[in-house]
Design a protein around this motif. Sequence first.
Motif, PDB file in Angstrom:
ATOM      1  N   GLY A   1       0.780  -1.223   0.000  1.00 45.01           N
ATOM      2  CA  GLY A   1       0.000   0.000   0.000  1.00 45.01           C
ATOM      3  C   GLY A   1       0.813   1.275   0.000  1.00 45.01           C
ATOM      4  O   GLY A   1       0.273   2.350  -0.272  1.00 45.01           O
ATOM      5  N   ASP A   2       2.107   1.206   0.318  1.00 42.59           N
ATOM      6  CA  ASP A   2       2.952   2.393   0.306  1.00 42.59           C
ATOM      7  C   ASP A   2       3.093   2.943  -1.110  1.00 42.59           C
ATOM      8  O   ASP A   2       3.131   2.188  -2.089  1.00 42.59           O
ATOM      9  N   THR A   3       3.206   4.251  -1.206  1.00 41.87           N
ATOM     10  CA  THR A   3       3.585   4.888  -2.460  1.00 41.87           C
ATOM     11  C   THR A   3       5.071   5.200  -2.399  1.00 41.87           C
ATOM     12  O   THR A   3       5.548   5.801  -1.428  1.00 41.87           O
ATOM     13  N   VAL A   4       5.809   4.764  -3.424  1.00 42.37           N
ATOM     14  CA  VAL A   4       7.265   4.909  -3.429  1.00 42.37           C
ATOM     15  C   VAL A   4       7.683   5.715  -4.660  1.00 42.37           C
ATOM     16  O   VAL A   4       7.389   5.325  -5.796  1.00 42.37           O
ATOM     17  N   LEU A   5       8.363   6.840  -4.439  1.00 40.90           N
ATOM     18  CA  LEU A   5       8.932   7.634  -5.516  1.00 40.90           C
ATOM     19  C   LEU A   5      10.359   7.166  -5.749  1.00 40.90           C
ATOM     20  O   LEU A   5      11.188   7.202  -4.829  1.00 40.90           O
ATOM     21  N   ILE A   6      10.641   6.740  -6.973  1.00 40.49           N
ATOM     22  CA  ILE A   6      11.944   6.174  -7.320  1.00 40.49           C
ATOM     23  C   ILE A   6      12.601   7.094  -8.342  1.00 40.49           C
ATOM     24  O   ILE A   6      12.133   7.213  -9.482  1.00 40.49           O
ATOM     25  N   HIS A   7      13.677   7.750  -7.945  1.00 41.96           N
ATOM     26  CA  HIS A   7      14.403   8.596  -8.887  1.00 41.96           C
ATOM     27  C   HIS A   7      15.334   7.733  -9.745  1.00 41.96           C
ATOM     28  O   HIS A   7      15.867   6.726  -9.287  1.00 41.96           O
ATOM     29  N   GLY A   8      15.523   8.154 -10.996  1.00 37.80           N
ATOM     30  CA  GLY A   8      16.362   7.359 -11.901  1.00 37.80           C
ATOM     31  C   GLY A   8      15.713   6.039 -12.237  1.00 37.80           C
ATOM     32  O   GLY A   8      16.362   4.992 -12.224  1.00 37.80           O
ATOM     33  N   GLY A   9      14.429   6.075 -12.565  1.00 37.22           N
ATOM     34  CA  GLY A   9      13.661   4.843 -12.730  1.00 37.22           C
ATOM     35  C   GLY A   9      14.124   3.940 -13.842  1.00 37.22           C
ATOM     36  O   GLY A   9      13.870   2.734 -13.807  1.00 37.22           O
ATOM     37  N   ALA A  10      14.819   4.488 -14.855  1.00 30.33           N
ATOM     38  CA  ALA A  10      15.222   3.672 -16.001  1.00 30.33           C
ATOM     39  C   ALA A  10      16.562   2.979 -15.807  1.00 30.33           C
ATOM     40  O   ALA A  10      16.969   2.179 -16.651  1.00 30.33           O
ATOM     41  N   GLY A  11      17.257   3.255 -14.713  1.00 34.91           N
ATOM     42  CA  GLY A  11      18.558   2.641 -14.467  1.00 34.91           C
ATOM     43  C   GLY A  11      18.443   1.268 -13.833  1.00 34.91           C
ATOM     44  O   GLY A  11      17.352   0.735 -13.622  1.00 34.91           O
ATOM     45  N   GLY A  12      19.586   0.697 -13.510  1.00 30.65           N
ATOM     46  CA  GLY A  12      19.594  -0.630 -12.895  1.00 30.65           C
ATOM     47  C   GLY A  12      18.897  -0.663 -11.551  1.00 30.65           C
ATOM     48  O   GLY A  12      18.072  -1.542 -11.281  1.00 30.65           O
ATOM     49  N   ILE A  13      19.220   0.297 -10.680  1.00 28.93           N
ATOM     50  CA  ILE A  13      18.554   0.389  -9.386  1.00 28.93           C
ATOM     51  C   ILE A  13      17.063   0.654  -9.595  1.00 28.93           C
ATOM     52  O   ILE A  13      16.200   0.044  -8.955  1.00 28.93           O
TER      53      ILE A  13
END
Length: 325
Positions: free
Chosen positions: A140-152
């Motif tokens: 249920g958490d909303t997670v903002l992921i920077h650099g979404g297109a990279g490996g991480i």
Amino acid sequence: MRAVEFAGAGGAQVAAVTERPVPVPGPGEVLVRVAAAGINRADVQQRRGFYPPPPGTTDIPGLEASGTIAAVGPDVQGYDVGARVCALLAGGGYAEYVAVPAGQLMPVPEGVGLVEAAALPEVAATVYSNLFVEAGLAAGDTVLIHGGAGGIGTMATQLVAAAGAHPIVTAGSPEKLEYCRGFGAEAGIDYRTEDFVERVRELTAGHGADIVLDVIGAKYLERNVRALAVGGRLVVIGLQGGSKAELDLGVLMSRRARIIGTTLRSRPAAEKARIVAGTVERVWPLVEAGTVRVAVERTFPLEQVVQAHEFFDSGEHRGKLLLTL
């Protein structure tokens, strides 16, 4: 053996293939004949002179590799010569052989090729330890992921979705955002044209992000905090945008939020072993089931390490780049 070294600090041209002695596995170590090594931002930062190896660690770059066990050192049991493995490293992956503490070895997941397995250890361990252990990711958490297109980013997006949470990513082009959607991103934000704080508020009906996974650092600090939900957690794992910034602590306190800064490379071997064990337990079944896939865009032979780093530096790549031996 062939190995890569950096002749000083600078651009991709300082990387060169040279000859080094084959490491001898010490107590508790295993010698791996390397099939492939992952290229990571930390390698680039080391090349530029900003991220030196921890004391006592080889100067050969490479924080993850895959291959077969070539020899077993004293006090190591349960590993057979010839077994297929991948490994989390403090350095040494850009070489034909690397000595690895046994606790940092992982089996190659079923259904994953030996070469592509090199793309797993660093990103999987980083995402597992930071989202699940440090930030306490829950369904249920909303997670903002920077650099979404990279490996991480691609690994984080998949693991967030698999946990029943909601991944939102940032990337620098519509094409990269579309790529991220292929890994389960529920929404994408073009950081070149959109304000990610406003967009997160819009996408969450004002709630904000429960977790922000950040590889940028100082440049994004103030906005990351404003993007957080009440009780949110900001996890900083990279400093591409610098290391020093000012922060309005009143905003942080009003969010009742936490800022968590972590590194993986310099942790003691015992801590890394616990993270590796947790990664294999939590992530490997998802990989073997096909829920999480390995995102390898391109491979380069070791002799093309300069070209590989130039491509990484261009920012045009998506997912992981590998060096093969």
